[in-house]
Structure formats: C-alpha cells, structure tokens
Design a protein around this motif. Structure first.
Motif, PDB file in Angstrom:
ATOM      1  N   ILE A  22      -9.451 -12.668 -10.925  1.00  0.00           N
ATOM      2  CA  ILE A  22      -8.103 -12.632 -11.495  1.00  0.00           C
ATOM      3  C   ILE A  22      -7.943 -11.447 -12.436  1.00  0.00           C
ATOM      4  N   GLU A  23      -9.003 -11.072 -13.145  1.00  0.00           N
ATOM      5  CA  GLU A  23      -8.930  -9.887 -14.006  1.00  0.00           C
ATOM      6  C   GLU A  23      -8.807  -8.621 -13.176  1.00  0.00           C
ATOM      7  N   ARG A  24      -9.541  -8.546 -12.082  1.00  0.00           N
ATOM      8  CA  ARG A  24      -9.423  -7.378 -11.208  1.00  0.00           C
ATOM      9  C   ARG A  24      -8.014  -7.261 -10.652  1.00  0.00           C
ATOM     10  N   LEU A  25      -7.472  -8.398 -10.206  1.00  0.00           N
ATOM     11  CA  LEU A  25      -6.134  -8.378  -9.625  1.00  0.00           C
ATOM     12  C   LEU A  25      -5.090  -8.001 -10.671  1.00  0.00           C
TER      13      LEU A  25
ATOM     14  N   THR B  56      -9.247 -18.486  -1.963  1.00  0.00           N
ATOM     15  CA  THR B  56     -10.635 -18.848  -2.249  1.00  0.00           C
ATOM     16  C   THR B  56     -11.246 -17.863  -3.234  1.00  0.00           C
ATOM     17  N   TRP B  57     -11.009 -16.591  -3.023  1.00  0.00           N
ATOM     18  CA  TRP B  57     -11.536 -15.541  -3.903  1.00  0.00           C
ATOM     19  C   TRP B  57     -11.049 -15.721  -5.335  1.00  0.00           C
ATOM     20  N   LEU B  58      -9.772 -16.072  -5.510  1.00  0.00           N
ATOM     21  CA  LEU B  58      -9.195 -16.196  -6.837  1.00  0.00           C
ATOM     22  C   LEU B  58      -9.577 -17.496  -7.543  1.00  0.00           C
TER      23      LEU B  58
ATOM     24  N   LEU C 196       0.771 -29.871   6.278  1.00  0.00           N
ATOM     25  CA  LEU C 196       0.928 -28.753   5.348  1.00  0.00           C
ATOM     26  C   LEU C 196       2.096 -27.894   5.810  1.00  0.00           C
ATOM     27  N   GLY C 197       2.911 -27.429   4.845  1.00  0.00           N
ATOM     28  CA  GLY C 197       3.963 -26.488   5.205  1.00  0.00           C
ATOM     29  C   GLY C 197       3.389 -25.159   5.632  1.00  0.00           C
ATOM     30  N   ALA C 198       2.321 -24.773   4.976  1.00  0.00           N
ATOM     31  CA  ALA C 198       1.597 -23.526   5.260  1.00  0.00           C
ATOM     32  C   ALA C 198       0.350 -23.568   4.385  1.00  0.00           C
ATOM     33  N   PRO C 199      -0.592 -22.651   4.581  1.00  0.00           N
ATOM     34  CA  PRO C 199      -1.695 -22.570   3.624  1.00  0.00           C
ATOM     35  C   PRO C 199      -1.164 -22.402   2.199  1.00  0.00           C
ATOM     36  N   ALA C 200      -1.890 -22.922   1.241  1.00  0.00           N
ATOM     37  CA  ALA C 200      -1.449 -22.877  -0.156  1.00  0.00           C
ATOM     38  C   ALA C 200      -1.139 -21.443  -0.582  1.00  0.00           C
ATOM     39  N   LEU C 201      -0.134 -21.297  -1.440  1.00  0.00           N
ATOM     40  CA  LEU C 201       0.279 -19.992  -1.962  1.00  0.00           C
ATOM     41  C   LEU C 201      -0.127 -19.862  -3.419  1.00  0.00           C
ATOM     42  N   ALA C 202      -0.470 -18.639  -3.822  1.00  0.00           N
ATOM     43  CA  ALA C 202      -0.796 -18.377  -5.230  1.00  0.00           C
ATOM     44  C   ALA C 202       0.241 -17.441  -5.828  1.00  0.00           C
ATOM     45  N   TRP C 203       0.786 -17.800  -6.967  1.00  0.00           N
ATOM     46  CA  TRP C 203       1.687 -16.932  -7.719  1.00  0.00           C
ATOM     47  C   TRP C 203       0.937 -16.475  -8.965  1.00  0.00           C
ATOM     48  N   VAL C 204       0.755 -15.162  -9.075  1.00  0.00           N
ATOM     49  CA  VAL C 204       0.022 -14.567 -10.196  1.00  0.00           C
ATOM     50  C   VAL C 204       0.995 -13.761 -11.031  1.00  0.00           C
ATOM     51  N   HIS C 205       1.035 -14.058 -12.334  1.00  0.00           N
ATOM     52  CA  HIS C 205       1.989 -13.394 -13.240  1.00  0.00           C
ATOM     53  C   HIS C 205       1.414 -13.425 -14.650  1.00  0.00           C
TER      54      HIS C 205
END
Length: 374
Positions: free
Chosen positions: A5-8, A29-31, A46-55
């Motif tokens: 998460i720090e790299r991103l 998985t990486w995050l 599932l609607g779709a694979p899980a989504l990640a929101w990063v802010h």
C-alpha cells in the motif's frame, strides 16, 4: 521495506492521481493478503471479484458478505453487499454497484485523475465509478501496478518460499512413486494427497503431468495412460499457499530411459543451469530468454515454443516475462521461474524448472528438487 500500500500510494502521488479503483484479484491479494477461493471457478453469488478503493493511503474493499469476514480478519475495511439470498433475485451486480457507489460518495468533486485497472473492471461497475466521479479523469494503471508487483517485499518472499517448499515435496513424492503399471491419474491423486496433508489444508493447484510419448506435447493434465518402464514423466506443479504461488518442473524416468531421453533432459537442465548462473540485476529479460534458447539449440534441438520463464507471486505467471520481446530489466527482489525444454515428436520431451530470487549481485536458488540431477 515498503508495504504494497505504501508503494502504491507513492506511485499515485508521483502521477498526481487522486485515488485508485483496483479490480484485478491478484492486485487485491498483493494489497491485503486476501486470496479468494478459486477451485470452483466463477461464483454465481458474486457481482464480480472484490474491488479495492485506495485513497489518501487507506484502502476499502467492496466485497460480498461471503468474503467480508476473511477480509476483516486481515484488518481490511469492507463495504459489503448481500451475495447469496433467497429473499430476492440474485441481482448481485446491482447490489455490488450500490456498495461501490456508497464508497465513492464524496469523490464527485474530484477533478484529478483516478487510477483504474481497465483490463479487468466490469463495464457495469466502471459506469458506476464514472457516474459517481463525473469530473474526474480515469488513467489506466495496469502496467504500473504489474511493475510494482514484480519486486517482492520481504513478507512476500517468505510466503513464496513456503509455496516452493510444497513444490519440492511434490517432486520428491512423484519421483519416489514412479513405477510401471500405475496411471498418471494414480500418480496425481497420490501426490495431491501428500501435498495437502503436508500443508494441512486443501490447496488450489494445477499441473502438467504427462508420460511417455505425451511428453513431446509440452504438457497437459494427467490422464488414464499407464506408465511403462523407460518412460519419461514430465511433472510441472503449481500450488497456491496463503495467496502466493509456487512453480517447479522436472522430468523423471520410470526405470532406465533411452539414451535419447537422457540427452533431452541433460540439454534442458544444462540450459537451466546456464540461465540461473546468468541472472543478475540489470539483465534484460529478452537477453536471458535468448541465452537459454541458444543453449538448447547448441545441443542440437529446436528452440522450445513457450516462454523461457516468468515472475511468480500472487499470480503464477506475472512480470517479468522471460520472452523474446520483453525488455524489462531484472531487479533485486524479483522472483522468477526459468523453464527451458526440449520436445521431439515421436520420441518425447523434457522440461526442467527452478525458481530464483534476484539479489544485489546475482540470484538465490529457491527450489531444491533438482539438486542431485545430472
């Protein structure tokens, strides 16, 4: 060493990006460390694979109620939606879209760019993001994130080592179990039971397990073919443990093989050893690919028709790809598999594979199943 998460976050800041909407399951998985179940294929709940929101250095994941507990156990903030239900129709995409909209509420005024994984995000959910942030621009981040994932953290390397230890255990079991009269499926079932008992749980895994003339076909799943004395057995094993994949390949013999089969394996193994010795930071992936192919050709065989190698991590095939077109340079912290092969129609084939960690001045061999193979 920085966390993912720090790299991103540093990448987003460097590109003046206001956030990231990430849809690739491998990136999740990486995050977060969350590895979704995969053995049963696509999930109708599932609607779709899980989504990640990063802010602003934080992450929130949009996931079904079936996934939420596992994510929260990892310390992840979850916006969940109902997946399986008997109370209403299974319109899971709609419910997931509603959860995503709630997460993005408040971002509508953003006029900066938002990073997005365009190659994986379903259109229905992409439309929600565009509607929720009408003034924002969207920038593809697929390649940038793949490059970040290519260099592993110390914690990732620990997990990869554990997965590779299962690879070594699987190869040792197969090698010891070879005998005339058993089928490829017998061998597979015995190996799988051994590896899962070693790991203490069920594991996602895939493999090439072919014998005799089938080894000339490069690979394939185990079948009902009966092993015979003198056969080559090509076993390429790829298990996932705790979200990270291992990979290894070897060609073993049922008793004494023909001189030609021995030469094939020796040629593949010599190319592999040369490749491992050449790995170092700054080497282009295409140069490494060329080196291994040249060794196989110098032994009198045609160049193999597949990749020479690839990165290993949250996906079993990721950057850097060791192929003729790839000019990405190796960096310390990358984990790569090398797998040259020799295939002769009508005779058989051999492929040998090791996984290495690129270090500051060379590499460290992470797999040990070939340590006594000549």
């Amino acid at each position: 060493m920085d966390t993912p998460i720090e790299r991103l976050t540093r990448l987003l800041d460097s590109r003046n990006l206001d956030g990231a909407l990430l849809s690739n399951p491998f990136t999740l998985t990486w995050l977060t460390g969350y590895a979704p179940p995969i053995e049963t294929g696509p999930d109708p709940f599932l609607g779709a694979p899980a989504l990640a929101w990063v802010h602003d250095g934080t992450i929130r994941v949009v996931a079904s109620d079936a996934e939420a507990a596992a994510l929260r156990a990892l310390g992840v903030d979850v916006a969940e939606y109902a997946g399986y239900t008997v109370a209403e129709p299974l319109d899971v995409v709609h419910r997931m879209a509603q959860a995503l909209r709630s997460v993005l509420t408040g971002m509508g005024s953003s006029q900066r760019a938002i990073a997005i994984e365009t190659r994986v995000l379903p259109e229905a959910l992409g439309a929600v993001a565009r509607d929720a942030m009408p003034r924002a621009r969207f920038a593809s981040a697929d390649d940038d994130i793949a490059a970040l994932r290519a260099v592993k953290t110390d914690a990732e390397i620990v997990k990869i080592r554990a997965a590779l230890a299962l690879c070594d255990a699987a190869q040792a079991h197969v090698r010891a179990a070879l005998q005339p009269g058993i089928t490829e499926l017998d061998l597979w079932a015995s190996m799988r039971a051994h590896v899962e008992n070693t790991a203490g749980s069920r594991l996602p895994m895939l493999a090439d397990l072919v014998s005799g003339p089938r080894t000339a076909e490069i690979g394939g799943p185990p079948a009902s073919r009966v092993l015979r004395a003198g056969d080559a057995v090509l076993f390429d094993f790829v298990p996932r443990l705790d979200g990270y994949w291992g990979d290894c390949c070897a060609t073993w013999f049922v008793g004494e093989p023909s001189a030609e089969l021995k030469r094939m394996r020796q040629a593949a193994h010599a190319a592999l050893r040369a490749g491992v010795e050449a790995v170092k930071p700054g080497l282009r992936a295409s140069e490494l690919d060329k080196l291994l192919r040249a060794h196989v050709q110098a032994a009198g065989y045609e160049a193999y028709p597949h990749h020479t190698g690839h990165g290993v991590g949250v996906a079993y095939h990721e950057a850097p790809r060791i192929v003729p077109y790839e000019d990405m340079t190796l960096e310390a912290g990358m984990v790569i598999a090398l797998e040259p092969g020799v295939y002769v129609p009508g005779s058989g084939g051999a492929r040998m594979e090791d996984v290495v960690l690129v270090t500051a001045d060379g590499c460290e061999l992470l797999t040990r199943h070939l340590k006594d193979v000549s």
